[in-house]
Design a protein around this motif. Structure first.
Motif, PDB file in Angstrom:
ATOM      1  N   GLU A 167     -84.937  64.276 -62.547  1.00 47.48           N
ATOM      2  CA  GLU A 167     -85.371  65.065 -61.391  1.00 47.48           C
ATOM      3  C   GLU A 167     -85.365  64.161 -60.156  1.00 47.48           C
ATOM      4  OE1 GLU A 167     -89.172  67.791 -59.815  1.00 47.48           O
ATOM      5  OE2 GLU A 167     -89.246  66.780 -61.758  1.00 47.48           O
ATOM      6  N   TYR A 168     -84.786  64.670 -59.072  1.00 44.79           N
ATOM      7  CA  TYR A 168     -84.847  63.961 -57.802  1.00 44.79           C
ATOM      8  C   TYR A 168     -85.741  64.749 -56.862  1.00 44.79           C
ATOM      9  CZ  TYR A 168     -83.857  62.276 -53.182  1.00 44.79           C
ATOM     10  OH  TYR A 168     -84.016  61.791 -51.908  1.00 44.79           O
ATOM     11  N   VAL A 169     -86.698  64.065 -56.237  1.00 48.04           N
ATOM     12  CA  VAL A 169     -87.670  64.720 -55.357  1.00 48.04           C
ATOM     13  C   VAL A 169     -87.536  64.133 -53.954  1.00 48.04           C
ATOM     14  CG1 VAL A 169     -90.065  65.419 -55.062  1.00 48.04           C
ATOM     15  CG2 VAL A 169     -89.219  64.829 -57.357  1.00 48.04           C
ATOM     16  N   ASN A 170     -87.389  65.021 -52.968  1.00 47.28           N
ATOM     17  CA  ASN A 170     -87.199  64.607 -51.583  1.00 47.28           C
ATOM     18  C   ASN A 170     -88.233  65.303 -50.698  1.00 47.28           C
ATOM     19  OD1 ASN A 170     -84.928  63.130 -49.923  1.00 47.28           O
ATOM     20  ND2 ASN A 170     -85.447  64.923 -48.698  1.00 47.28           N
ATOM     21  N   PRO A 171     -88.615  64.704 -49.572  1.00 43.72           N
ATOM     22  CA  PRO A 171     -89.470  65.436 -48.632  1.00 43.72           C
ATOM     23  C   PRO A 171     -88.817  66.745 -48.195  1.00 43.72           C
ATOM     24  CG  PRO A 171     -89.398  63.115 -48.055  1.00 43.72           C
ATOM     25  CD  PRO A 171     -88.368  63.321 -49.126  1.00 43.72           C
ATOM     26  N   PHE A 176     -82.010  70.417 -46.072  1.00 40.94           N
ATOM     27  CA  PHE A 176     -80.671  70.824 -45.602  1.00 40.94           C
ATOM     28  C   PHE A 176     -79.576  69.826 -45.977  1.00 40.94           C
ATOM     29  CE2 PHE A 176     -82.295  67.984 -42.414  1.00 40.94           C
ATOM     30  CZ  PHE A 176     -81.190  67.317 -41.925  1.00 40.94           C
ATOM     31  N   LEU A 177     -79.941  68.621 -46.371  1.00 39.27           N
ATOM     32  CA  LEU A 177     -78.952  67.581 -46.664  1.00 39.27           C
ATOM     33  C   LEU A 177     -78.263  67.773 -48.015  1.00 39.27           C
ATOM     34  CD1 LEU A 177     -80.950  64.406 -45.555  1.00 39.27           C
ATOM     35  CD2 LEU A 177     -78.979  65.395 -44.378  1.00 39.27           C
ATOM     36  N   PHE A 178     -78.882  68.541 -48.908  1.00 36.60           N
ATOM     37  CA  PHE A 178     -78.476  68.499 -50.308  1.00 36.60           C
ATOM     38  C   PHE A 178     -77.793  69.776 -50.786  1.00 36.60           C
ATOM     39  CE2 PHE A 178     -82.137  65.753 -49.641  1.00 36.60           C
ATOM     40  CZ  PHE A 178     -81.639  64.536 -50.103  1.00 36.60           C
ATOM     41  N   ASP A 179     -76.844  69.571 -51.701  1.00 36.99           N
ATOM     42  CA  ASP A 179     -76.139  70.669 -52.356  1.00 36.99           C
ATOM     43  C   ASP A 179     -76.707  70.798 -53.770  1.00 36.99           C
ATOM     44  OD1 ASP A 179     -74.404  72.341 -53.705  1.00 36.99           O
ATOM     45  OD2 ASP A 179     -72.594  71.468 -52.837  1.00 36.99           O
ATOM     46  N   LYS A 180     -77.536  71.816 -53.987  1.00 39.70           N
ATOM     47  CA  LYS A 180     -78.194  71.989 -55.279  1.00 39.70           C
ATOM     48  C   LYS A 180     -77.190  72.122 -56.409  1.00 39.70           C
ATOM     49  CE  LYS A 180     -81.683  74.798 -57.640  1.00 39.70           C
ATOM     50  NZ  LYS A 180     -80.877  75.040 -58.863  1.00 39.70           N
ATOM     51  N   ASN A 181     -76.047  72.733 -56.150  1.00 39.61           N
ATOM     52  CA  ASN A 181     -75.044  72.920 -57.195  1.00 39.61           C
ATOM     53  C   ASN A 181     -74.549  71.585 -57.748  1.00 39.61           C
ATOM     54  OD1 ASN A 181     -75.108  75.734 -57.065  1.00 39.61           O
ATOM     55  ND2 ASN A 181     -73.638  75.766 -55.372  1.00 39.61           N
ATOM     56  N   LYS A 182     -74.412  70.593 -56.888  1.00 37.13           N
ATOM     57  CA  LYS A 182     -73.975  69.271 -57.344  1.00 37.13           C
ATOM     58  C   LYS A 182     -74.995  68.665 -58.302  1.00 37.13           C
ATOM     59  CE  LYS A 182     -71.159  67.888 -53.348  1.00 37.13           C
ATOM     60  NZ  LYS A 182     -70.986  66.846 -52.279  1.00 37.13           N
ATOM     61  N   PHE A 183     -76.268  68.825 -57.988  1.00 42.05           N
ATOM     62  CA  PHE A 183     -77.314  68.297 -58.865  1.00 42.05           C
ATOM     63  C   PHE A 183     -77.322  69.067 -60.185  1.00 42.05           C
ATOM     64  CE2 PHE A 183     -78.608  66.414 -54.932  1.00 42.05           C
ATOM     65  CZ  PHE A 183     -79.318  65.274 -55.273  1.00 42.05           C
ATOM     66  N   ASP A 184     -77.174  70.400 -60.118  1.00 46.66           N
ATOM     67  CA  ASP A 184     -77.152  71.216 -61.337  1.00 46.66           C
ATOM     68  C   ASP A 184     -76.003  70.799 -62.255  1.00 46.66           C
ATOM     69  OD1 ASP A 184     -79.341  72.665 -60.513  1.00 46.66           O
ATOM     70  OD2 ASP A 184     -78.178  74.364 -59.749  1.00 46.66           O
ATOM     71  N   LYS A 189     -82.553  67.949 -61.841  1.00 42.08           N
ATOM     72  CA  LYS A 189     -83.329  68.930 -61.086  1.00 42.08           C
ATOM     73  C   LYS A 189     -83.544  68.417 -59.665  1.00 42.08           C
ATOM     74  CE  LYS A 189     -87.749  71.432 -61.128  1.00 42.08           C
ATOM     75  NZ  LYS A 189     -89.054  71.586 -61.835  1.00 42.08           N
ATOM     76  N   LEU A 190     -83.315  69.276 -58.685  1.00 43.77           N
ATOM     77  CA  LEU A 190     -83.525  68.927 -57.284  1.00 43.77           C
ATOM     78  C   LEU A 190     -84.798  69.609 -56.798  1.00 43.77           C
ATOM     79  CD1 LEU A 190     -82.566  67.685 -54.575  1.00 43.77           C
ATOM     80  CD2 LEU A 190     -81.229  69.791 -54.216  1.00 43.77           C
ATOM     81  N   SER A 191     -85.768  68.818 -56.368  1.00 41.59           N
ATOM     82  CA  SER A 191     -87.058  69.351 -55.934  1.00 41.59           C
ATOM     83  C   SER A 191     -87.414  68.808 -54.560  1.00 41.59           C
ATOM     84  CB  SER A 191     -88.163  68.975 -56.930  1.00 41.59           C
ATOM     85  OG  SER A 191     -87.883  69.457 -58.224  1.00 41.59           O
ATOM     86  N   PHE A 192     -88.350  69.503 -53.894  1.00 41.89           N
ATOM     87  CA  PHE A 192     -88.784  69.101 -52.561  1.00 41.89           C
ATOM     88  C   PHE A 192     -90.302  69.125 -52.482  1.00 41.89           C
ATOM     89  CE2 PHE A 192     -84.546  70.852 -52.173  1.00 41.89           C
ATOM     90  CZ  PHE A 192     -83.901  69.838 -51.474  1.00 41.89           C
ATOM     91  N   GLU A 237     -97.274  70.564 -52.467  1.00 40.42           N
ATOM     92  CA  GLU A 237     -96.621  71.400 -53.463  1.00 40.42           C
ATOM     93  C   GLU A 237     -95.183  70.947 -53.626  1.00 40.42           C
ATOM     94  OE1 GLU A 237     -96.250  75.498 -52.346  1.00 40.42           O
ATOM     95  OE2 GLU A 237     -96.257  75.024 -50.209  1.00 40.42           O
ATOM     96  N   VAL A 238     -94.682  71.057 -54.843  1.00 35.79           N
ATOM     97  CA  VAL A 238     -93.303  70.678 -55.129  1.00 35.79           C
ATOM     98  C   VAL A 238     -92.528  71.940 -55.452  1.00 35.79           C
ATOM     99  CG1 VAL A 238     -91.795  69.312 -56.594  1.00 35.79           C
ATOM    100  CG2 VAL A 238     -94.036  68.404 -55.907  1.00 35.79           C
ATOM    101  N   ILE A 239     -91.476  72.157 -54.715  1.00 37.69           N
ATOM    102  CA  ILE A 239     -90.695  73.400 -54.816  1.00 37.69           C
ATOM    103  C   ILE A 239     -89.329  73.111 -55.430  1.00 37.69           C
ATOM    104  CG2 ILE A 239     -89.687  75.299 -53.494  1.00 37.69           C
ATOM    105  CD1 ILE A 239     -91.856  74.690 -51.349  1.00 37.69           C
TER     106      ILE A 239
END
Length: 239
Positions: A167-171, A176-184, A189-192, A237-239
């Protein structure tokens, strides 16, 4: 399972930075990134006795605008430590002033010439004070491979892949910087993480004025004892 956080090394960053450190299992001090003037790497904000806020700043030696953070040095010809300690007297009536000034002086007594390493030291000592784990690596001191990076959102993906993160967690503000499909596609897991700012307000003790948000962690530490700050780290909260 391993949660990963990656951030540039900021100077006494705001509480959301430490909420992220507290949430993840592994931290990457991303000092391979280019130093950006007027960012948060060598400055932050504290209260001002008359206005809303003021900057505390670490002066830097001459460098190229393209230099990475890892290559930025402190200016040895400016007595910035005493200036910052003087600016922090705005907090002299705060309940935790003596304890936090002692902590800052202990940090400042350590001879560091690298901006990156100064900020790592600050993070270490504040995490020790708060009694929270801080397991980290410094990107410039590892063998990370950046050859497959094509846009800004790929830095985190490539580092996550190479370190085996699940899992990668970013503020939240960087969503807007990230492409969730690439992480999938890479089973990461891409979280904020989003601070609950409404729960992070406290009495700042100067002329009964409105709460000034998003100041340096130093502001939080001055007005709140350690156990309260430890609880505040969970106000997100982490989304």
């Amino acid at each position: 399972m391993m949660r990963l956080g990656i951030m540039q090394p900021y100077f006494f960053p705001y509480i959301g930075y430490f909420q992220l450190i507290n949430y993840v299992d592994q931290w990457v001090v991303f000092d391979d990134a280019q130093y950006i003037r007027h960012g948060w790497v060598n400055r932050n904000r504290i209260l001002h006795p008359l206005k809303e806020w003021q900057y505390i700043i670490v002066p830097l030696s001459k460098h190229k605008h393209t230099d990475p953070i890892k290559d930025i040095s402190l200016n040895p010809n400016v007595n910035w430590k005493q200036k910052i300690l003087g600016q922090l007297t705005v907090y002299r009536k705060a309940t935790q002033y003596n304890a936090i000034i002692k902590l800052i002086k202990e940090i400042f007594e350590i001879d560091v010439t690298s901006l990156s390493l100064l900020n790592v030291l600050i993070m270490e000592r504040i995490c020790q004070y708060l009694e929270i784990p801080f397991s980290y690596i410094i990107s410039s001191q590892t063998n990370l491979n950046y050859t497959d990076i094509s846009d800004s959102g790929d830095w985190a993906l490539e580092i996550s892949k190479q370190l085996g993160a699940t899992e990668y967690v970013n503020p939240m503000q960087g969503e807007f910087l990230f492409d969730k499909n690439k992480f999938d596609r890479n089973d990461i897991k891409l979280s904020f993480l989003k601070p609950k700012f409404e729960l992070l307000q406290y009495d700042q003790g100067i002329n009964n004025r409105e709460h000034e948000p998003s100041l340096s962690i130093l502001d939080v530490l001055m007005f709140n004892d350690r156990e309260i700050v430890r609880q505040m780290l969970k106000y997100c909260e982490v989304i």
